[in-house]
Design an enzyme around this catalytic site. Structure first.
Site, PDB file in Angstrom:
ATOM      1  N   VAL A   1       1.227  -5.237  -9.016  1.00 53.86           N
ATOM      2  CA  VAL A   1       2.364  -4.374  -9.325  1.00 53.86           C
ATOM      3  C   VAL A   1       3.641  -5.192  -9.212  1.00 53.86           C
ATOM      4  O   VAL A   1       3.797  -5.994  -8.287  1.00 53.86           O
ATOM      5  CB  VAL A   1       2.439  -3.179  -8.355  1.00 53.86           C
TER       6      VAL A   1
ATOM      7  N   TYR B   1      -5.940  -8.924   4.846  1.00 52.85           N
ATOM      8  CA  TYR B   1      -5.286  -7.875   4.060  1.00 52.85           C
ATOM      9  C   TYR B   1      -6.319  -6.926   3.455  1.00 52.85           C
ATOM     10  O   TYR B   1      -6.180  -5.700   3.547  1.00 52.85           O
ATOM     11  CB  TYR B   1      -4.430  -8.499   2.961  1.00 52.85           C
TER      12      TYR B   1
ATOM     13  N   ASP C   1      10.035   1.178  13.371  1.00 52.37           N
ATOM     14  CA  ASP C   1       8.759   0.485  13.218  1.00 52.37           C
ATOM     15  C   ASP C   1       7.643   1.472  13.525  1.00 52.37           C
ATOM     16  O   ASP C   1       7.359   1.770  14.686  1.00 52.37           O
ATOM     17  CB  ASP C   1       8.701  -0.711  14.176  1.00 52.37           C
TER      18      ASP C   1
ATOM     19  N   SER D   1      -3.505   2.156  -0.623  1.00 52.05           N
ATOM     20  CA  SER D   1      -4.496   1.115  -0.383  1.00 52.05           C
ATOM     21  C   SER D   1      -4.284  -0.015  -1.388  1.00 52.05           C
ATOM     22  O   SER D   1      -3.155  -0.323  -1.774  1.00 52.05           O
ATOM     23  CB  SER D   1      -5.906   1.711  -0.482  1.00 52.05           C
ATOM     24  N   SER D   2      -5.354  -0.632  -1.846  1.00 46.69           N
ATOM     25  CA  SER D   2      -5.268  -1.751  -2.791  1.00 46.69           C
ATOM     26  C   SER D   2      -6.662  -2.057  -3.323  1.00 46.69           C
ATOM     27  O   SER D   2      -7.670  -1.837  -2.620  1.00 46.69           O
ATOM     28  CB  SER D   2      -4.706  -3.001  -2.093  1.00 46.69           C
TER      29      SER D   2
ATOM     30  N   LYS E   1      -6.933  -2.703   4.169  1.00 49.82           N
ATOM     31  CA  LYS E   1      -6.964  -1.656   3.151  1.00 49.82           C
ATOM     32  C   LYS E   1      -8.311  -0.930   3.145  1.00 49.82           C
ATOM     33  O   LYS E   1      -8.375   0.279   2.882  1.00 49.82           O
ATOM     34  CB  LYS E   1      -6.641  -2.249   1.783  1.00 49.82           C
TER      35      LYS E   1
END
Length: 276
Positions: free
Chosen positions: A192, A160, A68, A146-147, A164
């Site tokens: 994706v 979320y 982790d 990232s996103s 990012k």
């Protein structure tokens, strides 16, 4: 295919499946040896099989390590595993991430703390643990996954999207702090194919359909895309990216050809997000 990463070593977090596995394959095809990190015991067999296949197919070393990286001990274990065979870590791909979506009134402290621990603290701790093992000639490469969620303001992604955005901010800071060791960039995928996208609720998918419909490369093509992809696109507004398409952009950023690019968030979303 040119093996432009021959002799180099990369750590890929979340490397057992989805985008992480595709990135691992892309790097392996370029001659790069791999340490693939995973967290859950359910990913052990996937990682073992992937390491075996990549090792035999591309004649590289690939090992998996369960840890982790959102903890100091986990990050240290990944780095010690990587440096047990060679002392230099050339590439770090901070890919592991989770999404615990909820509308603002329903966001819990657990969702906040766990998502930031995995998506933000994890990359920080791993990169921190690897610092002394990075190259000293600017040949190192760090790529943070990232996103588009950091910029699009999707409903339900207060947490979320925030993680990012934080990762992109760290990317810019690290690109300055680590300039003598490595380039540091991020890529920002949109939808994706894979297990993470499959966890989205029907409400979330309906909310982003309009974004998909206006993304240039998400328009399905008969004769190019499979009938299943074309059928699914009717409800979602566009086809999902294939994992290898995102991996190709990450792989490009890891090659010597990318040496003059750092501190950037690179499009890996088919044109869903166009900035600068």
């Amino acid at each position: 295919m040119s093996r432009s990463l021959e002799g180099k070593l990369a750590i890929v977090t979340g490397g057992s499946r989805g985008i992480g596995a595709a990135i691992a394959e892309n790097l392996a095809s370029k001659g790069c040896s791999l340490v693939l990190n995973y967290t859950s015991s359910s990913s052990e067999s996937l990682t073992t099989d992937l390491c075996s296949r990549l090792s035999s197919t591309y004649n590289i070393s690939a090992v998996g390590i369960q840890a982790d990286v959102g903890t100091s001990s986990g990050a240290a274990l990944v780095v010690s595993t990587a440096t047990s065979s060679q002392k230099q870590i050339d590439i770090i791909i901070n890919n592991a991430g989770i999404a615990l979506n909820a509308p603002l009134p329903d966001v819990t402290l657990h969702q906040f703390e766990e998502t930031y621990r995995v998506n933000v603290l994890g990359p920080l701790l791993l990169t921190q643990a690897a610092l002394l093992h990075l190259p000293t000639d600017r040949s190192g490469r760090i790529v943070n996954i990232s996103s588009v969620s950091s910029s699009c303001g999707f409903v339900g992604q207060s947490v979320y999207g925030g993680t990012k955005a934080a990762l992109e901010a760290m990317t810019r800071t690290w690109s300055r702090e680590l300039a003598e060791r490595a380039t540091v960039n991020a890529v920002n995928p949109g939808p994706v194919e894979g297990p993470l996208y499959a966890t989205n609720t029907p409400e979330f998918l309906a909310n982003i359909k309009g974004f998909n419909m206006h993304t240039p490369l998400m328009a399905p093509q008969p004769g190019v895309d499979s009938p299943e992809v074309i059928q699914e696109a009717k409800s979602s507004g566009g086809r999902l990216a294939h994992t290898h398409e995102v991996a190709g952009i990450v792989g490009m950023l890891c090659t010597p050809d990318s040496a003059w690019c750092t501190g950037q968030v690179m499009c890996a979303n088919g044109g869903m997000l166009m900035l600068h």
